[in-house]
Write an enzyme that holds these catalytic residues in place. Sequence first.
Site, PDB file in Angstrom:
ATOM      1  N   GLU A  92       0.799  -1.220   0.000  1.00 16.84           N
ATOM      2  CA  GLU A  92       0.000   0.000   0.000  1.00 16.84           C
ATOM      3  C   GLU A  92       0.829   1.265   0.000  1.00 16.84           C
ATOM      4  OE1 GLU A  92      -2.187  -0.530   3.455  1.00 16.84           O
ATOM      5  OE2 GLU A  92      -0.370  -0.702   4.614  1.00 16.84           O
ATOM      6  N   CYS A 105       3.434   8.360   1.167  1.00 16.75           N
ATOM      7  CA  CYS A 105       4.093   7.401   2.068  1.00 16.75           C
ATOM      8  C   CYS A 105       4.257   6.081   1.313  1.00 16.75           C
ATOM      9  CB  CYS A 105       3.222   7.216   3.314  1.00 16.75           C
ATOM     10  SG  CYS A 105       3.803   5.919   4.425  1.00 16.75           S
ATOM     11  N   CYS A 112       7.604  -7.196   7.399  1.00 15.45           N
ATOM     12  CA  CYS A 112       8.803  -6.633   8.024  1.00 15.45           C
ATOM     13  C   CYS A 112       9.342  -7.630   9.041  1.00 15.45           C
ATOM     14  CB  CYS A 112       8.469  -5.311   8.725  1.00 15.45           C
ATOM     15  SG  CYS A 112       9.900  -4.544   9.511  1.00 15.45           S
ATOM     16  N   CYS A 116       8.606  -5.239  15.726  1.00 15.88           N
ATOM     17  CA  CYS A 116       8.333  -4.399  16.896  1.00 15.88           C
ATOM     18  C   CYS A 116       6.989  -4.823  17.491  1.00 15.88           C
ATOM     19  CB  CYS A 116       8.292  -2.933  16.493  1.00 15.88           C
ATOM     20  SG  CYS A 116       9.832  -2.409  15.719  1.00 15.88           S
ATOM     21  N   CYS A 119       3.641  -3.021  16.447  1.00 15.03           N
ATOM     22  CA  CYS A 119       3.388  -2.749  15.026  1.00 15.03           C
ATOM     23  C   CYS A 119       2.821  -3.964  14.315  1.00 15.03           C
ATOM     24  CB  CYS A 119       4.690  -2.325  14.357  1.00 15.03           C
ATOM     25  SG  CYS A 119       4.568  -2.146  12.573  1.00 15.03           S
ATOM     26  N   CYS A 341      -0.755   3.207   7.126  1.00 14.97           N
ATOM     27  CA  CYS A 341      -0.092   2.320   6.176  1.00 14.97           C
ATOM     28  C   CYS A 341      -0.229   0.913   6.710  1.00 14.97           C
ATOM     29  CB  CYS A 341       1.388   2.664   6.071  1.00 14.97           C
ATOM     30  SG  CYS A 341       1.753   3.950   4.914  1.00 14.97           S
TER      31      CYS A 341
HETATM   32  N1  SAH Z   1      10.351   0.395   9.713  1.00 17.08           N
HETATM   33  C1  SAH Z   1      10.607   1.781   9.793  1.00 17.08           C
HETATM   34  C2  SAH Z   1       9.703   2.601   8.903  1.00 17.08           C
HETATM   35  C3  SAH Z   1       8.289   2.202   8.828  1.00 17.08           C
HETATM   36  S1  SAH Z   1       7.391   2.418  10.305  1.00 17.08           S
HETATM   37  C4  SAH Z   1      10.529   2.247  11.235  1.00 17.08           C
HETATM   38  O1  SAH Z   1      10.135   1.467  12.085  1.00 17.08           O
HETATM   39  O2  SAH Z   1      10.921   3.367  11.485  1.00 17.08           O
HETATM   40  C5  SAH Z   1       7.140   4.168  10.353  1.00 17.08           C
HETATM   41  C6  SAH Z   1       6.805   4.682  11.731  1.00 17.08           C
HETATM   42  O3  SAH Z   1       5.500   4.225  12.132  1.00 17.08           O
HETATM   43  C7  SAH Z   1       7.772   4.191  12.798  1.00 17.08           C
HETATM   44  O4  SAH Z   1       8.157   5.248  13.664  1.00 17.08           O
HETATM   45  C8  SAH Z   1       6.951   3.182  13.533  1.00 17.08           C
HETATM   46  O5  SAH Z   1       7.412   2.958  14.828  1.00 17.08           O
HETATM   47  C9  SAH Z   1       5.567   3.802  13.482  1.00 17.08           C
HETATM   48  N2  SAH Z   1       4.493   2.868  13.809  1.00 17.08           N
HETATM   49  C10 SAH Z   1       4.456   1.538  13.665  1.00 17.08           C
HETATM   50  N3  SAH Z   1       3.297   1.025  14.116  1.00 17.08           N
HETATM   51  C11 SAH Z   1       2.564   2.066  14.566  1.00 17.08           C
HETATM   52  C12 SAH Z   1       1.264   2.194  15.144  1.00 17.08           C
HETATM   53  N4  SAH Z   1       0.493   1.143  15.328  1.00 17.08           N
HETATM   54  N5  SAH Z   1       0.842   3.429  15.472  1.00 17.08           N
HETATM   55  C13 SAH Z   1       1.620   4.519  15.249  1.00 17.08           C
HETATM   56  N6  SAH Z   1       2.847   4.470  14.696  1.00 17.08           N
HETATM   57  C14 SAH Z   1       3.316   3.256  14.369  1.00 17.08           C
HETATM   58 FE1  SF4 Z   2       9.035  -3.025  10.983  1.00 14.75          FE
HETATM   59 FE2  SF4 Z   2       6.886  -1.949  12.096  1.00 14.75          FE
HETATM   60 FE3  SF4 Z   2       9.119  -2.117  13.502  1.00 14.75          FE
HETATM   61 FE4  SF4 Z   2       8.973  -0.376  11.444  1.00 14.75          FE
HETATM   62  S1  SF4 Z   2       7.776  -0.308  13.349  1.00 14.75           S
HETATM   63  S2  SF4 Z   2      10.650  -1.786  11.920  1.00 14.75           S
HETATM   64  S3  SF4 Z   2       7.652  -1.504  10.049  1.00 14.75           S
HETATM   65  S4  SF4 Z   2       7.910  -3.843  12.729  1.00 14.75           S
END
Ligand code: SAH
Ligand code: SF4
Length: 366
Positions: A92, A105, A112, A116, A119, A341
């Site tokens: 997406e 974006c 991934c 985390c 996420c 996203c």
């Molecule tokens: N993987 C990279 C980039 C994609 S995530 C990273 O982690 O930085 C982009 C941002 O969205 C990151 O700061 C991530 O921590 C945040 N993010 C992930 N899941 C989220 C959620 N459920 N609510 C708000 N931000 C979130």
């Molecule tokens: Fe991957 Fe989500 Fe962690 Fe970004 S925040 S590194 S997309 S698991």
Amino acid sequence: MNKESIYGLTFDQLTSWLLQYGHKKFRASQVWDWLYNKRVSDFAEMMDVNAGCIELLADHFVIQTLEEHTMQESADGTVKFLFKLNDGNLIETVLMRQKFGLSVCVTTQVGCNIGCSFCASGLLAKSRDLSSGEIVEQIMKVQLYLDQAQKDELVSHVVVMGIGEPFDNYANLVDFLQIIKDNKGLAIAGRRITVSTSGLAGKIIEFADANLQVNLAVSLHAPNNELRTRIMKINRAIPIEKLMQAIDYYLEKTNRRITIEYILLKDVNDRKEHALELAELLSSRKQLANVNLIPYNPVDEHSQYQRSERESVRAFYDTLKKQGISVSTRLEHGTDIDAACGQLRSKQIKASAVLHKGIAEQNVVR
Ligand code: SAH
Ligand code: SF4
């Protein structure tokens, strides 16, 4: 075999490729112009390119590989695209209308592997990296969508914050950045591009050395190792000290500011003591680090996390400010269409996962 998109070549790669087949250098400029300025969808439309060259290009490449699967338009102008890749995977892309321009974006991987705990991307283990062409094409698809409305609107900003860890797909990311920055084509200025990483220290150093002049955002989300490891398991391999060393190297080398992303999770990392610890951690980097407080977008599978209360956000913000830290909070876009996203794709594949917000650059809401 599926042909690759020609959008994946940088201008220099396209030039050497054409030279290798005996074509003149100026052909590369012509082809580039048709791709990025006139935005044709078929090589045959490249009027001033000779037939032999068109045939050669068509034998080896296609222009578009993404198929539009779904599109949702939100009342605030946010548009979310779900694209089907050649191999059937869905990714997406989100277009956001901001005061400062049109921001896109992009996604860099299918799933991934960083995993985390807050996420939803982590729920979908990486099945593959996107090619540079597939990342560029996300921008082109959005630009073509804008072209259709004939309002002369151009994508002006790009955030690499969709699904995936961009630094885990480093070479393709760098090609992508070079392609969209190229002055002869899309010409998106480096200062209008932001790459977000979960903090792969080695790559932060490589990125600093590459001198691409784009913005970097680092997902910190916790001010100490114990807490960060709990919410981001990558911290076990790359603890905060190592990350900070890489950040310092980046700051020194590039002389650019850096964004520290911090999702506020209710009662997990949003207390005053955390704000004070964060301020302390950043105290020697005050001039160059901007903390971006991100509202958490709840994920069904991660019900241990909730969005922080308004008062906690305010208190956290005020504490940082009082300590002299530059801080902003992020506006949300497209909440009425699941424009985080990842949400749409997850729904489509019935993982019922919800992902992070694909949000643009820092927006101060107070
Ligand atoms: N993987 C990279 C980039 C994609 S995530 C990273 O982690 O930085 C982009 C941002 O969205 C990151 O700061 C991530 O921590 C945040 N993010 C992930 N899941 C989220 C959620 N459920 N609510 C708000 N931000 C979130
Ligand atoms: Fe991957 Fe989500 Fe962690 Fe970004 S925040 S590194 S997309 S698991």
